[in-house]
Design a protein around this motif. Structure first.
Motif, PDB file in Angstrom:
ATOM      1  N   SER A  35       3.868  -3.015   4.149  1.00 28.61           N
ATOM      2  CA  SER A  35       4.517  -3.093   2.838  1.00 28.61           C
ATOM      3  C   SER A  35       5.913  -3.691   2.943  1.00 28.61           C
ATOM      4  CB  SER A  35       4.612  -1.702   2.220  1.00 28.61           C
ATOM      5  OG  SER A  35       3.346  -1.122   2.159  1.00 28.61           O
TER       6      SER A  35
ATOM      7  N   SER B 132      -5.358   6.558   2.494  1.00 25.29           N
ATOM      8  CA  SER B 132      -4.471   5.412   2.652  1.00 25.29           C
ATOM      9  C   SER B 132      -4.031   5.335   4.108  1.00 25.29           C
ATOM     10  CB  SER B 132      -3.257   5.540   1.728  1.00 25.29           C
ATOM     11  OG  SER B 132      -2.511   6.661   2.099  1.00 25.29           O
ATOM     12  N   TYR B 133      -3.724   4.121   4.514  1.00 28.50           N
ATOM     13  CA  TYR B 133      -3.408   3.874   5.911  1.00 28.50           C
ATOM     14  C   TYR B 133      -2.086   3.137   6.031  1.00 28.50           C
ATOM     15  CZ  TYR B 133      -8.327   4.905   6.656  1.00 28.50           C
ATOM     16  OH  TYR B 133      -9.536   5.525   6.699  1.00 28.50           O
ATOM     17  N   TYR B 134      -1.464   3.231   7.207  1.00 30.59           N
ATOM     18  CA  TYR B 134      -0.390   2.311   7.558  1.00 30.59           C
ATOM     19  C   TYR B 134      -1.081   1.129   8.231  1.00 30.59           C
ATOM     20  CZ  TYR B 134       3.936   4.875   6.584  1.00 30.59           C
ATOM     21  OH  TYR B 134       4.998   5.484   5.980  1.00 30.59           O
TER      22      TYR B 134
ATOM     23  N   ARG C 104       8.401   4.062   8.344  1.00 26.13           N
ATOM     24  CA  ARG C 104       8.071   3.345   7.116  1.00 26.13           C
ATOM     25  C   ARG C 104       6.908   2.392   7.392  1.00 26.13           C
ATOM     26  NH1 ARG C 104      14.222   1.573   6.391  1.00 26.13           N
ATOM     27  NH2 ARG C 104      13.705   0.884   8.473  1.00 26.13           N
ATOM     28  N   ASP C 105       6.210   1.983   6.323  1.00 29.38           N
ATOM     29  CA  ASP C 105       5.027   1.155   6.492  1.00 29.38           C
ATOM     30  C   ASP C 105       5.420  -0.298   6.764  1.00 29.38           C
ATOM     31  OD1 ASP C 105       2.444   0.257   6.525  1.00 29.38           O
ATOM     32  OD2 ASP C 105       2.349   0.012   4.352  1.00 29.38           O
TER      33      ASP C 105
ATOM     34  N   GLY D 211       3.579   2.094  11.673  1.00 27.47           N
ATOM     35  CA  GLY D 211       4.842   2.566  11.133  1.00 27.47           C
ATOM     36  C   GLY D 211       5.985   2.083  12.011  1.00 27.47           C
TER      37      GLY D 211
ATOM     38  N   GLN E 160       9.776   7.088   3.763  1.00 36.97           N
ATOM     39  CA  GLN E 160       9.494   7.522   5.127  1.00 36.97           C
ATOM     40  C   GLN E 160       8.531   8.696   5.050  1.00 36.97           C
ATOM     41  OE1 GLN E 160      13.324   8.454   6.707  1.00 36.97           O
ATOM     42  NE2 GLN E 160      14.091   6.389   6.411  1.00 36.97           N
TER      43      GLN E 160
ATOM     44  N   THR F  51       0.817  -1.210   0.000  1.00 36.48           N
ATOM     45  CA  THR F  51       0.000   0.000   0.000  1.00 36.48           C
ATOM     46  C   THR F  51       0.849   1.257   0.000  1.00 36.48           C
ATOM     47  OG1 THR F  51      -0.087  -0.194   2.386  1.00 36.48           O
ATOM     48  CG2 THR F  51      -1.951  -1.074   1.169  1.00 36.48           C
ATOM     49  N   GLN F  52       2.086   1.138   0.478  1.00 39.05           N
ATOM     50  CA  GLN F  52       2.994   2.287   0.522  1.00 39.05           C
ATOM     51  C   GLN F  52       4.334   1.866  -0.054  1.00 39.05           C
ATOM     52  OE1 GLN F  52       1.794   5.118   1.838  1.00 39.05           O
ATOM     53  NE2 GLN F  52      -0.084   4.252   2.699  1.00 39.05           N
TER      54      GLN F  52
ATOM     55  N   VAL G  74      -2.536   7.961   6.787  1.00 39.46           N
ATOM     56  CA  VAL G  74      -1.375   8.724   6.366  1.00 39.46           C
ATOM     57  C   VAL G  74      -1.761  10.196   6.253  1.00 39.46           C
ATOM     58  CG1 VAL G  74       0.253   9.068   4.476  1.00 39.46           C
ATOM     59  CG2 VAL G  74      -0.455   6.772   5.108  1.00 39.46           C
TER      60      VAL G  74
ATOM     61  N   MET H 212       4.741   9.607  10.908  1.00 39.24           N
ATOM     62  CA  MET H 212       4.226   8.243  11.014  1.00 39.24           C
ATOM     63  C   MET H 212       5.147   7.357  11.840  1.00 39.24           C
ATOM     64  SD  MET H 212       1.422   8.352   9.593  1.00 39.24           S
ATOM     65  CE  MET H 212       0.853   6.677   9.358  1.00 39.24           C
TER      66      MET H 212
END
Lengths: 384, 348
Positions: free
Chosen positions: A112, A97-99, A108-109, A103, A78, A72-73, A91, A82
């Motif tokens: 992903s 969009s979401y984490y 970072r997600d 994070g 970065q 998704t990310q 986000v 988050m």
């Protein structure tokens, strides 16, 4: 925007994995339809354990293949604000969009990164295991078959490597300094030679009575293999197709090096056993060459235990790669592989458990799947 | 038996010589030495200064010579600099150059000095090994009985529901490496955010005073990974024994199932797991490194990481000797024990 609840998070994750589910359904339906014609693989569908293992392994394989669609990310990107956010945090900037799994320490997600980590692990572990098998088989067969001094020397070397604590070897071999000395390249040059020798002997021993066929097969193998060899070992591929990052080469070579003595011992043991069978004696009486007997009589009959061990060994290699990542050896700090991600996450584990848990569970489930698959295969192959 | 042991000891000696030479060679590669020079003396030295530093400290001899010096079969290097001051491998501070012994290697009991801990290597190794020994002891106490019980219970009724469950559990534990189970345990049992807060996530305090709270997690983490493997081997061996003729005879004679398992099957079923348990030691060594790093328990594994991370050559060499010796000795014990336990095998 609101943060997501747990139900929504899992819902979203489930939706993200859509390509994987479609692939899984397709593979399972097709395999179940033709299972009587698929040999050992088809019989796996009769064993619950094996089927479950196959499901998990295929899940991760498909995840690795479709990783670009699932994430998704950006796994390396970065996003400020988050850092260490809990799962389901939207986000900032708000394009819905979401984490999904929160994070990590560098914002970072996590989700992903875990998905991308699957690609990293599954592109190295099976390949490294395959190379280790090539080395182990090419040396183990003659050691078991000819015995005597060759066996003594090779077994001594294998036992020596096995007596070496794996972790110490990694600390010595997988360092940036050692790359300067060229030792990884030398090791790669030696280890990558074995698959070529193996394939050449395979065709030579079978077709040496039909030179035309032999020349064709050997020629094709030689061209492709040497091409790949020049690219992978020396980074000198003229067309630039085969290439391995020097860091990665270092890790790859070390993992192959650590795994091959065990394969050697297994192959040697099986060879010693099979060698006494009547069909080997028959082949010897016919006047077949030693390499023909080893590669075309003994090896096919040893496939059962070898396939099972191959599955187990991929799992073990995955654990080894994780260990390397855990100690921060060989891989770049940005790398999303599971071991490094666990290592990054553990520093703040008691406050923020969410960055370390998903890669840990991912790694465990993949290894578990491979173990179950091996168990299922062993059970089914014993039914013969 | 005596010739067998002598032969094995000779092979052991050859193996450890080869292995220490490999470690010596890899730690003494030119880039590693340059790094050492820079960390020891001055980070901004020029290449020429690095070379002269290495030369002054005896690192410029050929590798084989220095390996001989380290072993103690060749005389240690002695150098006289421009001012007439004599330095040498065996000349320590406080000892006059003339009185210093000619040979100083591990054969003379000189293991060198650690550049990281600024202490004599043998002192460090002994201290750290004893700490790890305590950890290993508790791991074995937990792991071996648990694994044997699971294996025997699963193997005595092959294919039953309890067998399926226990086998699944053992597969699960073999699939969970220490760094995964350790992380999960810390989150579940000691995390400040969500956990049960039963145990501590760090074992640093266990070095002085072992308590249930600070030592449970490291021991559990290590025991779990090895347990599944031993349990599966025990199960396989137990299942095989249970199909033997004499077990059937005992059953037909009317011996209770309990007695069949405990008196007839158990002893024969435990021969194979014994070897497996002994051969687990080398595996545990990797586990020790991971667990000690994860829980910050400053034992042998932690020392090894420090030594390797800082290229502390002499400490790393002694660590590898200790590790290799552990592996080889356990192999020897497992071979001897196997012969001793199993009357079917006799060594000429």
């Amino acid at each position: 925007m609101e943060s997501l609840g747990w139900v929504e998070i899992f819902g979203q994750i489930f939706v993200q994995f859509t390509p994987v589910w479609i692939g899984l359904v397709l593979i399972f339906v097709l395999s179940a339809m033709f299972k009587r014609r698929l040999g050992l693989y088809g019989r796996l569908f009769d064993s619950t354990i094996g089927l479950f293992g196959l499901f998990i392994v295929l899940f991760w394989v498909l995840t690795a293949i479709f990783a670009d669609l699932i994430i998704t990310q950006d796994p390396l990107g970065q996003i400020s604000g988050m850092k260490n956010k809990l799962p389901g945090t939207p986000v900032p900037g708000g394009d819905n969009s979401y984490y999904l799994l929160g994070g990590d320490n560098l914002a970072r997600d996590v989700f992903s990164r875990v998905v991308m980590g699957a690609r990293f692990v599954l592109s190295i572990a099976p390949a490294a295991t395959l190379f280790a098998f090539m080395v182990g088989v090419t040396l183990g067969l003659p050691a078991g078959y000819f015995g005597k001094r060759l066996d003594t020397i090779l077994s001594f070397i294998a036992n020596m490597v096995l007596a070496f604590p794996v972790i110490l070897l990694f600390y010595l071999l997988v360092t940036p300094e050692i790359r300067v000395t060229g030792i990884p390249t030398i090791m790669a040059a030696v280890l990558f030679l074995f698959p070529i020798v193996f394939l050449m002997m395979l065709f030579q021993s079978r077709y040496y009575t039909e030179p035309a066929k032999r020349n064709l097969y050997c020629g094709i193998t030689l061209i492709i293999c040497l091409w790949a060899y020049s690219g992978l070992a020396f980074n000198a591929d003229p067309l630039g197709v085969f290439y391995m990052d020097p860091n990665l080469l270092n890790v790859f070579v070390s993992v192959v090096f650590v795994n091959s003595p065990t394969v050697f011992r297994i192959v040697r043991g099986i060879t010693l056993d099979i060698q006494t069978r009547d069909y080997v004696a028959a082949a010897q009486t016919r006047g077949e060459g030693s390499w023909y007997i080893m590669l075309w009589e003994i090896l096919p009959n040893a496939r059962g235990p070898l396939i099972v061990d191959f599955c187990l060994r991929i799992g073990y290699t995955t654990i080894l790669l994780g260990t390397l990542g855990f100690f921060g050896l060989g891989v770049s700090p940005e790398s999303p592989d599971w071991g490094s991600t666990i290592n990054d996450g553990r520093k703040l584990l008691s406050i923020y458990p969410h960055p370390a848990l998903p890669p840990a569970i991912a790694l465990m489930s993949l290894v578990l799947g491979l173990n179950l698959l091996a168990d299922g295969l062993r059970e089914e192959s014993l039914k013969d | 038996m005596l010739t067998f042991i002598t032969k094995r000891l000779l092979v052991m000696l050859a193996t450890s010589l080869c292995l220490t030479f490999v470690v010596f060679f890899l730690t003494n590669l030119q880039p590693n030495l340059e790094k050492l020079a820079k960390t020891e003396a001055n980070n901004r030295m020029t290449d020429a200064q690095v070379i002269s530093w290495l030369d002054r400290n005896g690192y410029s001899d050929p590798v084989l010579f220095r390996y001989g010096q380290w072993l103690g079969v060749m005389p240690g290097w002695v150098k006289t600099d421009a001012d007439g001051k004599v330095t040498g491998r065996c000349i320590t501070t406080g000892v006059a150059a003339a009185d210093a012994p000619g040979y100083c290697g591990i054969l003379q009991g000189y293991f060198g000095r650690s550049t990281v801990f600024k202490e004599s290597v043998d002192v460090i190794i002994l201290k750290r090994l004893s700490l790890t020994g305590i950890l290993m002891f508790w791991v074995m106490i937990v792991m071996v009985p648990a694994a044997l019980i699971i294996g025997v219970l699963a193997g005595m009724r092959e294919g039953s529901k309890s067998d399926r469950t226990l086998s699944a559990i053992s597969i699960l534990t073999t699939a969970t490496p220490e760094y995964v189970s350790g992380v999960v345990f810390i989150v579940v049992f000691s995390s400040m955010a969500v956990g049960l807060k039963w145990f501590k996530g760090s074992a640093t305090s266990a070095m002085d005073d072992i308590t249930f709270a600070n030592f449970t997690l490291p021991v559990m983490t290590m025991a779990l990974y090895g347990m599944g493997y031993i349990a599966r081997m025990t199960r396989a061996s137990m299942a095989e024994v249970m199909t033997a003729q004499y077990i059937r005879t005992a059953r037909l004679k009317g011996v209770s199932f309990r007695n069949v398992v405990l008196k007839h099957a158990l002893r024969n079923a435990l021969i194979a797991p014994f070897t497996v348990i002994m051969l687990q030691f080398p595996w545990l060594l990797t586990g020790v490194v991971i667990v000690e790093t994860l829980f910050n328990y400053k034992g042998f594994g932690w020392t090894l990481v420090q030594a390797a991370g800082n290229n502390d050559i002499e400490l790393l060499l002694s660590c590898s000797i200790a590790a290799v010796l552990v592996v080889l000795v356990t192999q020897l014990i497992s071979d001897i024990g196997y012969v001793y336990l199993n009357p079917k095998i006799r060594v000429n």
